[in-house]
Design an enzyme around this catalytic site. Structure first.
Site, PDB file in Angstrom:
ATOM      1  N   THR A 125       0.895  -1.251   0.123  1.00 44.77           N
ATOM      2  CA  THR A 125      -0.006  -0.030   0.085  1.00 44.77           C
ATOM      3  C   THR A 125       0.798   1.345   0.002  1.00 44.77           C
ATOM      4  OG1 THR A 125      -1.482   1.240   1.459  1.00 44.77           O
ATOM      5  CG2 THR A 125      -0.312  -0.244   2.644  1.00 44.77           C
ATOM      6  N   TYR A 149      -1.483   0.146  10.542  1.00 42.24           N
ATOM      7  CA  TYR A 149      -1.607  -0.583   9.171  1.00 42.24           C
ATOM      8  C   TYR A 149      -0.382  -0.530   8.078  1.00 42.24           C
ATOM      9  CZ  TYR A 149      -3.567  -1.076   4.401  1.00 42.24           C
ATOM     10  OH  TYR A 149      -3.711  -1.588   3.086  1.00 42.24           O
TER      11      TYR A 149
END
Ligand code: UFG
Length: 340
Positions: A125, A149
């Site tokens: 990501t 995350y």
């Protein structure tokens, strides 16, 4: 219990294959002659999204179950999508993210090492970059995540380098910017519970299922004051996985590519485009900034274009919103929700 399968079919293990991006990858794999074996615990995944190969229910933290499925199917490679992806929740409950995203990936990698499976594609990501220092963001940008995350994903990228050095597992990490849109045949699309992503929330407003969309801040240093993001069509992401799979056959190493359009659209532009596509009214209210949101996040995907020949087919915002609306609308009609 695992399904029996002929061994002349090429099989790819797809963890998280019942999720939004994983299911689009399964469709793309099937289109080029592979059988995707979905391995999903169905916490967020949907059995209805598994249409192109068997579904094996299982958790990536369950080593015995992984061994059973890998031994039965002997996949030639793994695409690893299974992860939790709520940034806010990761701040509230980091253990959940380190356990699933990091320890889960580690469990999977050790299983692959022991089964001599040496090709791995990882859903990474843009959140691994943290606050952008320069724009557009290229792969050599510093990686300093600002939430658990992003940290959990970056740790997996780091593990992949070590597993290559020690065990010869070759890998490609694909760092997605903002995944959006839906399958152009309308077979699968985005459905999260809870939904936090901008485009499906705006479509709920267009359909009359939510009363308004809250813009998280209109005082950013951008032309219209709202945040700019690089929206990339989920089918283009899936195609990049197919190219990465081919590349892994001849490549040795652990590398990473950005997946973005190199174009940014503001929250206001996304809302305006959605009004045009849906022809529905979309009431808006201006809210507070959301913590941790950079004003602008745009990716430079030159490397994957040059090295893998990746070319997005749905790079304009209209086709991203159109495909999303087509799928969203049909689902809401089936669920007997209001349309406009
Ligand atoms: N936004 C709103 N209102 C909403 C929802 C979102 O204004 O109700 C804005 C956000 O502030 C942001 C933009 O719309 O500026 C996009 O927000 P999303 O939540 O759809 O996506 P993010 O950019 O926050 O998140 C995406 C991925 C994450 C990833 C992150 C990296 O979904 O998995 O990029 O920054 F971690």
């Amino acid at each position: 219990m695992v399904l029996k399968m002929s061994h002349n079919q090429k099989r790819i293990l797809v963890t998280g294959g019942a999720g939004y991006i994983g299911s689009h990858a399964c469709k793309a794999l099937s289109a080029v002659g592979y059988t995707p074996i979905t391995y999903d615990n169905l916490v967020y995944g949907h059995p209805w999204a598994v249409k192109w190969g068997p579904l094996e229910k299982g958790d990536i933290l369950d080593r015995d179950r992984l061994d059973e499925v890998i031994a039965a199917y002997q996949p030639e490679a793994v695409m690893h999508f299974a992860a939790y992806a709520y940034v806010g929740e990761s701040v509230e409950n980091p253990g959940k993210y380190y356990r699933n995203n990091m320890a889960g990936a580690l469990t999977l990698l050790e299983a692959l090492r022991d089964h001599q499976i040496d090709k791995f594609i990882f859903s990474s990501t843009c959140a691994t970059y943290g606050m952008p220092q320069k724009m557009p963001i290229s792969e050599d940008h510093s990686q300093l995540p600002i939430n658990p995350y992003g940290n959990s994903k970056l740790m997996v990228e780091q593990m992949l380098k070590d597993f290559h050095a020690a065990h010869g597992i070759r890998s490609i990490s694909l760092r997605y910017f903002n995944a959006a849109g839906a399958d152009s045949d309308g077979e699968i699309g985005e459905k999260h519970d809870p939904e936090t992503h901008l485009i499906p929330l705006i479509l709920d407003v267009a359909a009359g299922k939510r009363s308004q969309i809250t813009i998280f801040g209109d005082d950013y240093d951008t032309p219209d004051g709202t945040c700019i993001r690089d929206y990339i069509h989920v089918t283009d992401i899936a195609e990049a996985h197919i190219l990465a799979l081919e590349k892994l056959k001849s490549m040795n190493g652990a590398c990473a590519y950005n997946l973005g359009n190199g174009k940014g659209f503001s929250v206001n532009e996304v809302i305006e485009t959605t009004r045009k596509v849906t022809k529905c009214s979309i009431p808006v209210q201006i809210g507070q900034r959301r913590a941790g949101d950079p004003a602008r996040l745009v990716g430079d995907a030159t490397l994957i274009r040059n090295e893998l020949g990746w070319k997005p087919a749905f790079s304009d915002l209209i086709s991203i919103v159109e495909t999303a609306w087509n799928w969203h609308k049909n689902r809401l009609i089936l669920e007997k929700n209001i349309i406009c």
